[in-house]
Design a protein around this motif. Structure first.
Motif, PDB file in Angstrom:
ATOM      1  N   TYR A  24       0.841  -1.207   0.000  1.00  0.00           N
ATOM      2  CA  TYR A  24       0.000   0.000   0.000  1.00  0.00           C
ATOM      3  C   TYR A  24       0.874   1.255   0.000  1.00  0.00           C
ATOM      4  O   TYR A  24       0.613   2.213  -0.734  1.00  0.00           O
ATOM      5  N   THR A  28       0.973   4.266  -2.842  1.00  0.00           N
ATOM      6  CA  THR A  28       0.689   5.654  -2.475  1.00  0.00           C
ATOM      7  C   THR A  28       1.851   6.566  -2.859  1.00  0.00           C
ATOM      8  O   THR A  28       1.653   7.675  -3.353  1.00  0.00           O
ATOM      9  N   THR A  51      -4.121   9.985   7.852  1.00  0.00           N
ATOM     10  CA  THR A  51      -4.734   8.760   8.337  1.00  0.00           C
ATOM     11  C   THR A  51      -6.087   8.524   7.685  1.00  0.00           C
ATOM     12  O   THR A  51      -6.718   9.453   7.179  1.00  0.00           O
ATOM     13  N   ALA A  52      -6.524   7.284   7.719  1.00  0.00           N
ATOM     14  CA  ALA A  52      -7.880   6.970   7.286  1.00  0.00           C
ATOM     15  C   ALA A  52      -8.843   7.368   8.400  1.00  0.00           C
ATOM     16  O   ALA A  52      -8.493   7.331   9.579  1.00  0.00           O
ATOM     17  N   GLN A 143      -3.006  13.199  -0.642  1.00  0.00           N
ATOM     18  CA  GLN A 143      -2.256  12.183  -1.369  1.00  0.00           C
ATOM     19  C   GLN A 143      -2.583  12.184  -2.863  1.00  0.00           C
ATOM     20  O   GLN A 143      -2.052  11.361  -3.609  1.00  0.00           O
ATOM     21  N   ILE A 168      -1.878   1.545   6.273  1.00  0.00           N
ATOM     22  CA  ILE A 168      -3.047   0.712   5.979  1.00  0.00           C
ATOM     23  C   ILE A 168      -2.582  -0.564   5.257  1.00  0.00           C
ATOM     24  O   ILE A 168      -1.729  -0.490   4.386  1.00  0.00           O
ATOM     25  N   ARG A 174      -2.069   6.635   5.766  1.00  0.00           N
ATOM     26  CA  ARG A 174      -2.127   6.565   4.306  1.00  0.00           C
ATOM     27  C   ARG A 174      -0.733   6.606   3.698  1.00  0.00           C
ATOM     28  O   ARG A 174      -0.518   6.156   2.570  1.00  0.00           O
ATOM     29  N   GLU A 175       0.202   7.183   4.443  1.00  0.00           N
ATOM     30  CA  GLU A 175       1.595   7.275   4.009  1.00  0.00           C
ATOM     31  C   GLU A 175       2.428   7.555   5.253  1.00  0.00           C
ATOM     32  O   GLU A 175       1.900   7.964   6.291  1.00  0.00           O
TER      33      GLU A 175
END
Length: 333
Positions: A24, A28, A51-52, A143, A168, A174-175
């Motif tokens: 992931y 990204t 973040t998610a 992103q 994730i 997310r990164e």
């Protein structure tokens, strides 16, 4: 989805998912490194996160919109429209559209400022500019490199921070934090910083401006003081809403948590209302949840509006001023 418990710690489940996280992260990184497809003729301000789940991006966009409008600007919000079925670009009309069509956040934004929903953010930006926007406010998209950004704000939930610090699906990121902050112009920590988010940001990007804000109940929400309530919320961290209800001074009879962006059919609202009636209480929810309620159900539920209060408004003002001056805008027109 509701924020998984495994994202708060580096346990066995999180560790087992690490290989998927590496893939992931690679995807990204490749995506974020692309050149912008559209350079708008007006400044684009991105309000994103690392973040998610919810961190408070939409309230920050609403706050910026009010500040920019007071300066004589005409901001438009641009959103992907998560949870909605329309691909866009489409201008959101609260009188015509539902959350199922455009998403709950765009519907909430459209009550304050013109809002365009588009799966393709570049197409959404073009549509907003064509409609008369002189500044673009992106709700999410840190992103996404499709549109060149004049200012990038990274919003962090002070109560959750960066979770276990993993990507994730092993964690909420997310990164990597350092990589994400390297493309940011400032960090906004929302709420009491119990997770050490500010310290982490200073460690990763010491020169990055750090702004702090907190949710405060709007004046109409204070009518709940002393009232017995059943609170329900389908947001990233429902506990934040339950804490707000308690801080207002309401008597919280029951707290009902649902996954983020949860759709509430009439049968479910009727159940919630029955629970409230049994407790001698009134059902309350967040403004975002209220956007997802069926029209008839809204008559039975009270939304709890909140606003964003900045610890140092002058710091935010200087940040916006630098962008507006760079684009040749006077302070007020």
């Amino acid at each position: 989805m509701r924020t998984p418990d495994a994202w708060s710690r580096k346990g066995a489940v999180s560790t087992m998912l690490l290989p998927a996280s590496w893939l992931y992260g690679l995807a990204t990184a490749l995506r974020a490194g692309r050149a912008p497809r559209y350079v708008p003729p007006v400044p684009a301000v991105c309000v994103g996160n690392l973040t998610a789940g919810g961190a408070g991006k939409t309230p920050v966009v609403l706050s910026l919109a009010r500040l920019l409008t007071d300066r004589g600007r005409r901001p438009f919000a641009v959103s992907r429209g998560y949870g909605g079925r329309l691909t866009g670009p489409v201008r959101v009309d609260p009188a015509l559209h539902t959350a199922r069509e455009v998403g709950d956040e765009p519907l909430l934004l459209a009550g304050t400022l013109p809002t365009v929903v588009a799966r393709d953010r570049a197409a959404g930006a073009r549509a907003a500019v064509d409609a008369g926007a002189d500044i673009l406010l992106f709700d999410d998209g840190h992103q996404n490199p499709a549109v060149a950004k004049a200012l990038s704000l990274v919003v962090v939930d002070g109560g959750f921070g960066f979770g276990n610090g993993r990507l994730i699906p092993s964690g909420p990121l997310r990164e990597p934090v350092g990589r994400g902050l390297a493309r940011a112009d400032a960090v906004v920590v929302v709420g009491t910083d119990t997770a050490g988010a500010a310290h982490r940001c200073r460690r990763e990007a010491a020169a990055l401006p750090l702004l702090e804000a907190r949710f405060v109940p709007a004046e109409e929400a204070l009518a709940l003081q002393g009232r017995r309530v059943v609170a329900f919320a389908g947001i990233g961290r429902p506990d934040k809403f339950f804490e707000t209800v308690t801080e207002i001074g309401a008597d919280l009879a029951e707290a009902m948590a649902y996954p983020d962006h949860h759709p509430f059919p009439e049968t479910e609202i009727m159940f919630i209302c029955e629970v409230a009636q049994e407790r001698g209480a009134i059902p309350v929810c967040t403004e975002k949840d209220y956007m997802r309620l069926p029209p008839d159900a809204r008559l039975m539920v009270t939304p709890v509006p909140v606003t964003l209060e900045w610890r140092d408004p002058d710091a935010l003002d200087r940040l916006l001023e630098s962008v507006l001056e760079e684009w040749g805008f006077d302070r007020a027109q």
